[in-house]
Design an enzyme around this catalytic site. Structure first.
Site, short mmCIF file in Angstrom:
data_model
loop_
_atom_site.label_atom_id
_atom_site.label_comp_id
_atom_site.label_asym_id
_atom_site.label_seq_id
_atom_site.Cartn_x
_atom_site.Cartn_y
_atom_site.Cartn_z
N SER A 27 0.85 -1.19 0.00
CA SER A 27 0.00 0.00 0.00
C SER A 27 0.88 1.24 0.00
O SER A 27 1.65 1.46 0.95
CB SER A 27 -0.91 -0.02 1.24
N HIS A 48 -5.40 1.96 12.77
CA HIS A 48 -5.85 2.26 11.41
C HIS A 48 -6.99 3.27 11.42
O HIS A 48 -7.10 4.08 10.48
CB HIS A 48 -6.29 1.00 10.65
N HIS A 65 -2.77 0.62 -3.88
CA HIS A 65 -2.41 -0.62 -3.19
C HIS A 65 -2.64 -1.82 -4.10
O HIS A 65 -3.32 -1.74 -5.11
CB HIS A 65 -3.13 -0.76 -1.84
#
Length: 346
Positions: free
Chosen positions: A210, A290, A314
């Protein structure tokens, strides 16, 4: 509006998407499109690691792998990045991509022996390879014009796709998800081959790369990204690196991409091995690290709107057991998938 799944890979769904048929994403994103004849790709990571000052053998090894990659049967695209791992070792990783399995297999046999078949003083080397069918991976890009990673070997890019900007979009973009839960099966095993250590992982191991590219940003946007977003991203990446095993992340590398002359560029990417796509999804959807990354990114993008020049992408793969190869020579025991074996046997 297109489906992220190409038409020739669409099938009767037995597993539903996470959104209704009339869903429309709030902003555009795009996916890589391969020629229909491409049914498998290769993602090969060649790493060199050392501790302290640059080991003399590291530069020699990097020159050797670059020469091999430029030779007959070499990849269509490769790039290089660096990071410092949780044990304090410097690592430089060269990532190469193929869409021709026969060429890769012919090239790989001598390349493997050159990379992990002989000890090098002061350094460790490793190889991590996935060779998934195209049904088993997906890509996503925030903008067109600069393909990265596996997308660099694709035929081109899609138009705007539907399956993004919601939790579960990552899974919905993988063609196999139409009919298969892609659940993990089995446990990692260690195979000793002299000084070399190979890891036999398990079915449906998950890989994500990513990336972020801020090279097009101007002064104010670059400052906003580097001051407000990147530190939060780094905090999350460090959590996965140091403590990810508890949530199903076997290994995480937060790397800075190197330019052709070996200098650090204004590009980075996180690359991690996960026990399953579901474990990656749980972290993305609900883990505080996250959630914080997502919040910082949304604040950044809402502040700048369409004028944002930051590029994001990603690639995610869920690999079958026979599509994986992991081999390590003189690497510390937390390197890559060696950490998964240590956990499984602890």
């Amino acid at each position: 509006m297109e489906s992220a799944i190409p038409a020739h890979l669409e099938t009767q769904r037995t597993r539903h998407r996470r959104v209704p048929d009339d869903y429309r994403p709030p902003y555009p994103s795009f996916v890589a499109r391969y020629k229909p004849g491409v049914n498998r790709v290769v993602m090969a990571y060649f790493g060199v690691q050392h501790r302290g000052a640059a080991a003399a053998g590291a530069a020699e090894a990097l020159a050797e792998i670059a020469s091999l990659l430029a030779g007959a049967g070499g990849p269509t695209h490769w790039d290089r990045a660096q990071y410092v791992d949780q044990a304090g070792y410097a690592n430089i990783v060269t990532v190469a991509y193929w869409d021709d399995i026969v060429s890769f297999d012919t090239w790989f046999t001598p390349a493997r022996e050159a990379w992990t078949g002989k000890p090098r003083e002061g350094i460790g080397t490793f190889i991590e390879v996935l060779r998934p069918t195209v049904e088993r991976h997906e890509t996503l890009f925030s903008s067109l014009g600069r393909p990265e990673g596996v997308a660099a070997i694709a035929d081109g890019m899609s138009g705007e796709v539907k399956e993004h900007a919601y939790w579960g979009g990552m899974r919905d973009r993988i063609p196999l998800s139409q009919t298969d839960p892609m659940s993990p099966g089995g446990n990692p095993e260690l195979i000793r081959d002299g000084a070399r250590l190979r890891v036999k992982a398990h079915d449906n191991l998950c890989l994500i790369r990513s990336g972020q590219d801020w090279s097009d940003t101007e002064a104010s946007e670059r400052k906003l990204y580097l001051d407000d977003v990147e530190p939060v991203l780094r905090e999350g990446m460090d959590f996965l690196r140091d403590d990810g095993l508890a949530i199903g992340c076997y290994a995480n590398r937060y790397m800075q991409v190197l330019s052709a002359d070996g200098k650090a560029s204004e590009k980075s990417y996180g690359q991690s091995w996960w026990k399953s796509l579901a474990a990656l999804e749980r972290w993305a959807e609900s883990h505080p690290t996250h959630v914080k990354i997502f919040g910082a990114a949304m604040k950044y993008l809402s502040t700048l709107g369409p004028s944002a020049k930051l590029r994001l992408y990603h690639e995610v793969t869920v690999a079958a057991a026979d599509e994986q190869f992991f081999e390590y020579l003189n690497c510390h025991p937390k390197t890559g998938m060696l950490a998964a074996v240590e956990t499984a046997t602890a």
